[in-house]
Structures are given as structure tokens and as C-alpha cells.
Motif scaffolding. Structure first.
Motif, short mmCIF file in Angstrom:
data_model
loop_
_atom_site.label_atom_id
_atom_site.label_comp_id
_atom_site.label_asym_id
_atom_site.label_seq_id
_atom_site.Cartn_x
_atom_site.Cartn_y
_atom_site.Cartn_z
N LYS A 320 103.81 25.07 -3.55
CA LYS A 320 105.26 25.24 -3.66
C LYS A 320 105.91 23.88 -3.47
N ILE A 321 106.15 23.20 -4.59
CA ILE A 321 106.64 21.82 -4.55
C ILE A 321 107.98 21.73 -5.26
N TRP A 322 108.95 21.15 -4.58
CA TRP A 322 110.25 20.84 -5.19
C TRP A 322 110.56 19.37 -4.93
N SER A 323 111.33 18.78 -5.81
CA SER A 323 111.71 17.38 -5.65
C SER A 323 113.18 17.20 -5.92
N GLY A 324 113.83 16.45 -5.05
CA GLY A 324 115.26 16.16 -5.22
C GLY A 324 115.59 14.81 -4.65
N GLY A 325 116.86 14.43 -4.76
CA GLY A 325 117.32 13.18 -4.19
C GLY A 325 117.32 12.01 -5.14
N ALA A 326 116.52 12.09 -6.20
CA ALA A 326 116.45 11.02 -7.19
C ALA A 326 116.03 11.63 -8.51
N PRO A 327 116.41 11.02 -9.63
CA PRO A 327 116.05 11.56 -10.94
C PRO A 327 114.54 11.67 -11.11
N ILE A 328 114.11 12.71 -11.82
CA ILE A 328 112.69 12.94 -12.07
C ILE A 328 112.37 12.70 -13.53
N PRO A 329 111.56 11.69 -13.84
CA PRO A 329 111.13 11.50 -15.23
C PRO A 329 110.20 12.64 -15.65
N ALA A 339 97.05 15.85 -12.97
CA ALA A 339 96.14 15.34 -11.94
C ALA A 339 95.79 16.39 -10.90
N PHE A 340 96.77 17.21 -10.50
CA PHE A 340 96.57 18.10 -9.35
C PHE A 340 96.74 19.58 -9.66
N GLY A 341 97.21 19.89 -10.87
CA GLY A 341 97.37 21.29 -11.23
C GLY A 341 98.59 21.95 -10.62
N GLN A 342 99.50 21.17 -10.03
CA GLN A 342 100.69 21.73 -9.39
C GLN A 342 101.94 21.23 -10.11
N TYR A 343 102.89 22.13 -10.31
CA TYR A 343 104.13 21.78 -11.00
C TYR A 343 105.19 21.37 -9.98
N ILE A 344 105.88 20.27 -10.25
CA ILE A 344 106.98 19.81 -9.40
C ILE A 344 108.29 20.41 -9.93
N HIS A 345 108.87 21.31 -9.16
CA HIS A 345 110.14 21.92 -9.53
C HIS A 345 111.30 21.00 -9.14
N ASN A 346 112.24 20.86 -10.03
CA ASN A 346 113.42 20.07 -9.70
C ASN A 346 114.35 20.86 -8.78
N ILE A 347 115.06 20.15 -7.93
CA ILE A 347 116.09 20.75 -7.10
C ILE A 347 117.19 19.73 -6.93
N TYR A 348 118.43 20.19 -6.81
CA TYR A 348 119.54 19.26 -6.80
C TYR A 348 120.57 19.69 -5.77
N GLY A 349 121.08 18.69 -5.07
CA GLY A 349 122.16 18.92 -4.11
C GLY A 349 122.59 17.60 -3.52
N LEU A 350 123.55 17.65 -2.64
CA LEU A 350 124.07 16.46 -1.99
C LEU A 350 124.19 16.72 -0.50
#
Length: 553
Positions: A320-329, A339-350
Motif C-alpha cells: 500500500k504505497i502512496w506518494s505526495g509532496g512533489a510531482p511524480i514522473p 523493479a518491485f511489482g508495487q504500484y505507487i499511487h499518487n496523492i495530493y494535498g497541502l
């Protein structure tokens, strides 16, 4: 009726997932107490080889609060937490609430000028800081502030491993003019502070904006904000007490506070800390603790991919991976998944949305806009309405670019002691984010850039992120940041700063030609400068203002 009133994004939610949620707790302290009652002997903090149970954290925070009150601390007073990712952060936070106070989270990378500014702005009466930070920074500052009590502590406490990769050169330091935090807790162990309760509108903590576009402002994140978005994370990311949270985001930042600290307090699930992010240590921590969930900046996941001990088995539990705080290419998401078989879900907020306002649902993958190549940041989370508005303040239709304006239970009530700035940024409770983006016809939202980062190249508008996303497609590029720089002919032109992957090489002309072949003539960078590291905030946001300043000297 506006297209935004129709909420087209609801069709994107998983079947059976509610469009709205109602948190069951009135304040963050009540949320913690419920977890203690449910499973008092369950781990709530893991720190290298150290373990703290919910019962122990309850006892430690009782003692901390009792010690605070003994100093004359009163309800509503502020406690500044100037710490890395250590157990003392949670002890200080929950203990402050038990004393009726407000926590102030401070970036441990701040130096004297920055620390003095935040202590004076918040009016903090108590400062909790690491011994090394007191010796190097705070000792020279507190005399010019309202701080009356300084509690010092060490990153070596609550564990015995003393990993040299993390703690090399760290030693305990005793001071005559501070109070040892461990000693204070021991002195008041067994005591319970008077019971306190908060309203949803009471401030839980002050989190200072990152200052990427100006002086930091203290956002007043209320108990209602905190409980709502902690609950939102639980529902959105399908989290439960059997999850194990990996603490890769700095705890002082709103992502670390909500996606790590308060979600663990809500779930009663272990929060795994390892002082500061070091990729090889992070890989071992994931493997040894079988962590399941995290939220971090994309730079964290880039570093994990490049760690020498990274392999698919080590990250197998982290589903269960999410990424925020900076743009995701988009190219990075693909590379990580490969590489790892895991999807990085985008998340956005301030900071002002108390962490998420948008996110990619767990069972979905974010679409990529064909025209710009931007990866969607997701759809609005529960109870949240987001509009795209033009310069005239009117709603824009799907596909049109404008400012993102957000309303919902996670929006802060304002900035500490700054009513004018509150009125400008959050009129009527609607947060004008300063982020420029658009919504597509299916309800997915896309961030184009910050308003102030737009480049005007001879009358043509260029958004840095679009150029950065193209650069990330080059296999030698590790990180990229694009800014506008003065140009005699065009007024402003596009310049890229690039750091390269280990073992990879590239020339300026090569990267310019790479971009030239993939985008309009006015967009591709005319200059490329190579750096070992791109300047960023500790949370991974590009510091474009620092890069621009290099060209204005």
C-alpha cells in the motif's frame, strides 16, 4: 449547476466505497485513547530494536503532561517539537495534548534564523529538541524567544542498536540549562494529568508551510481536521490494525503527522521509525518489520530503487504505497513497478488541507494526460469539493487550466496570528491553493504547476513540470528541475538542472536535443546544468527559487 456540483469523479470510486465518511471521534486525543483501550499491549512504535506499546505510550505521555503542567504550562500553550523521526516526537505530541496544549512541529534542518522566527511566531513556551540540535542551534536562540523550558533528548534512546550508518559520531550530551526529557518522565512516572477534551475547532498543532514561495506561515490544523483526514486515510487506503506503517516522511511535516503519526494512533498499528531516511537502512527496515503502508515523496522511492540492497523480496510486504509532496514522473512509477511489482499511487494535498484532498483509489491506477504527459493526482477524497477557477474566480469547464480551490472538513481554520493572509488564502473556508491544474471529463485532476513557477519565454507560457517529465524519460536522469532564467532575446528562457543516475553519463547538448525532439520549440531547455543534488525541502519539494537565484546574482 456547475460541473463540479455533479461530482463526476464519484464513478471512479471502488464499488461500495462511500462518497462521504463521518469520523467517530471528537478529537485526536480521544482517538488515541480508544486504541489504548482496544489493544493496550500492541506495539505502537518500533524504533530499530526498541518497542513501545500503546499502554507504555499512554504512561509516558501521562508523565510528560504532568511534568509540563508542573512548570506552569496552561491550556492553549504551545510546545515546539524540534526533532527527527524518533519516538520522542509522539511522546511530545500526545503529551502536549494531554496537558491541553498545542504542538508546533519544526523542521530539524532549520538553523538559528529559521528556528527563532518559528519560536517567536508561535509563542512556544516549551521547546523539545535533540541534544545535538540544542548545542548547535537552539542554545543560541531560546534567550530571544518566549521559551521558558527546554527539554533535551537523544536519538539514541528507546533503542540499543546504534547503527553506525545512522548514528555515527552521536554521543549523549548533558546541559546545565535544560531539562532532560527522560529524567522528567521518570520523575513524574505514575502521575496522571487532569482530564482534558477538545472541540473539533480547537487547534491540535501548528504546521508551518514549507516556504517555497515566501515566509513560512503557521497553519492551524484543528482536532477536527486531524480526525477527519486520519479517518480518510484509513478508508481510502484500506488500512487496519494489522497494518504496519513505515515512517519515511518527516514527522514534522503534515504528511508525516497525518499519514504516519495520527493514522497509527487511530488504527493502533505500529509506526516504524528509523531516525532519518537512509536508503539501505530503509530497505532493511521494510524487510525486517514487514511494513505494509507508507506515504513519501517520490524522491524516497527513487532512492529505494537505487539502493544497493534493493530487491523485490525485501519490499514484498509494502503493498500500500502512496506518494505526495512533489510531482511524480510517470516513468518513475513504471520503473518502480517493474523493479518491485508495487504500484505507487499518487496523492495530493497541502499543509492547509491537513494532508490529502485528492488521491488515487487503492484499486485504480492514475491516468496520464496525453497532451502534457502529466500523471493525475487522483480524485477528491471523501466530503471534499474541488473547483478549477479562472482569473475572474469563475468555474472553468473540464480540460481548462486554472487554480485549484478546495473546500472540505480537512481545510485549516487559518494561519496563526495572520487574519489578513487567512482571508486572502481561505475566504469563506475555500482554500485557494496556488496550484494550477485541470479536471478531465472523467473527474481526474491534474496539477500543472505552481502559479509563480510559470515561465514566460518570448510570450509563450511554459510549465516547468512538463519539461521535467520529458527529462525523466532519459535513462541517465535521476532528478530534474526546470526554471525560467533571464534571456536578452526572449526575456526569459528555459533552463534545466539535472542530477544523473549512478554510473550514467550525459552531455548538455544530448539532453537539449532529447527534449527538442519531444516537445514544442519554445518549451525545450536552452541550457542544462548538472548538479550532484537538486536543492529540495526536506519533504522532497523542489526549491526552484534557489535555482532561479543562481542566475540572478
Amino acid at each position: 449547476m456547475s460541473v463540479y456540483d455533479e461530482k463526476p469523479w464519484l464513478a471512479i470510486y471502488d464499488e461500495g466505497q462511500p462518497a462521504e465518511i463521518t469520523p467517530e471521534f471528537g478529537d485526536a486525543l480521544e482517538m488515541f485513547r480508544a486504541s489504548v483501550a482496544r489493544d493496550p499491549d500492541g506495539d505502537i512504535i518500533r524504533y530499530f530494536d526498541g518497542r513501545i506499546t500503546l499502554r507504555e505510550l499512554d504512561e509516558l505521555t501521562d508523565a510528560f503532561a504532568s511534568g509540563l503542567l508542573d512548570t506552569g504550562f496552561s491550556a492553549g500553550d504551545r510546545v515546539a517539537l524540534y526533532l527527527q523521526n524518533v519516538p520522542q516526537f509522539l511522546i511530545g505530541l500526545v503529551g502536549t495534548w494531554k496537558a491541553g496544549g498545542v504542538a508546533v512541529s519544526i523542521n530539524p534542518m532549520n538553523r538559528e534564523r529559521e528556528l527563532e522566527l518559528l519560536l517567536n511566531d508561535s509563542g512556544a513556551r516549551v521547546l523539545v529538541c535533540l541534544e545535538g540540535l540544542y548545542r548547535e542551534v537552539a542554545a543560541n536562540v531560546v534567550g530571544r524567544t518566549a521559551v521558558q523550558t527546554v527539554l533535551t533528548t537523544s536519538e539514541l534512546e528507546y533503542q540499543t542498536r546504534n547503527d553506525e550508518r545512522i548514528f555515527a559520531g552521536v554521543q549523549r550530551i548533558a546541559f546545565d540549562d535544560t531539562v532532560d526529557m527522560a529524567g522528567l518522565i521518570e520523575r513524574f512516572r505514575g502521575q496522571q494529568p487532569p482530564a482534558v477534551s477538545f472541540t473539533a475547532d480547537d487547534t491540535a498543532f501548528l504546521t508551518y508551510t514549507s516556504g517555497t514561495t515566501g515566509p513560512p506561515k503557521g497553519a492551524m490544523n484543528t482536532h477536527g481536521n486531524v480526525v477527519f483526514n486520519s479517518t480518510a486515510y484509513r478508508q481510502w487506503c484500506s488500512l487496519g490494525a494489522d497494518d504496519v506503517v513505515l515512517g519515511v516522511a518527516p514527522l514534522f511535516h503534515i504528511t508525516g503527522l497525518i499519514a504516519h503519526v495520527t493514522i497509527s494512533l487511530l488504527l493502533g498499528a505500529p509506526l516504524v521509525l528509523f531516525y532519518r531516511f537512509e536508503p539501505s537502512v530503509a530497505i532493511e527496515t521494510i524487510r525486517d518489520n514487514k511494513t505494509t503502508f507508507t506515504v513519501g515523496s517520490i524522491t524516497v522511492f527513487i532512492a529505494l530503487m537505487n539502493a544497493p540492497n534493493a530487491d523485490k523480496d525485501a519490499l514484498a510486504s509494502l503493498t500500500k504505497i502512496w506518494s505526495g509532496g512533489a510531482p511524480i514522473p510517470p516513468s518513475t512509477v513504471k520503473a518502480f513497478s517493474s523493479a518491485f511489482g508495487q504500484y505507487i499511487h499518487n496523492i495530493y494535498g497541502l499543509t492547509e488541507t491537513t494532508s490529502p484532498s485528492h488521491g488515487v483509489p487503492r484499486d485504480a491506477e492514475a491516468p496520464v494526460d496525453d497532451a502534457s504527459g502529466a500523471l493525475s493526482v487522483g480524485v477528491p477524497i471523501y466530503n471534499t469539493v474541488c473547483r478549477i477557477v479562472g482569473d475572474d474566480g469563475e468555474d472553468l469547464p473540464p480540460g481548462e487550466i486554472g487554480e485549484i480551490v478546495t473546500t472540505g472538513p480537512q481545510i485549516v481554520k487559518g494561519y496563526w496570528n495572520k487574519p489578513e493572509e487567512t482571508g486572502n488564502a481561505i475566504p469563506g473556508g475555500a482554500l485557494h491553493t496556488g496550484d494550477v491544474g485541470y479536471m478531465d471529463a472523467q473527474g481526474w485532476f491534474y496539477i500543472v504547476d505552481r502559479k509563480k513557477d510559470q515561465i514566460n519565454a518570448g510570450g509563450y507560457k511554459v510549465w516547468p513540470r512538463e519539461v521535467e517529465d520529458v527529462l525523466y524519460e532519459h535513462d541517465a536522469v535521476r532528478e530534474a528541475a526546470v526554471v525560467g532564467v533571464p534571456d536578452e532575446y526572449r526575456g526569459e528562457t528555459v533552463k534545466a538542472y539535472v542530477s544523473l543516475r549512478p554510473g550514467k553519463t550525459a552531455e548538455e547538448a544530448e539532453l537539449i536535443e532529447f527534449c527538442k525532439q519531444r516537445m514544442a520549440a519554445y518549451k525545450y531547455p536552452r541550457r542544462v546544468e548538472f548538479l550532484d543534488e537538486i536543492p529540495k525541502t526536506v519533504t522532497g519539494k523542489l526549491l526552484r527559487r534557489e535555482l532561479r537565484a543562481r542566475n540572478q546574482a
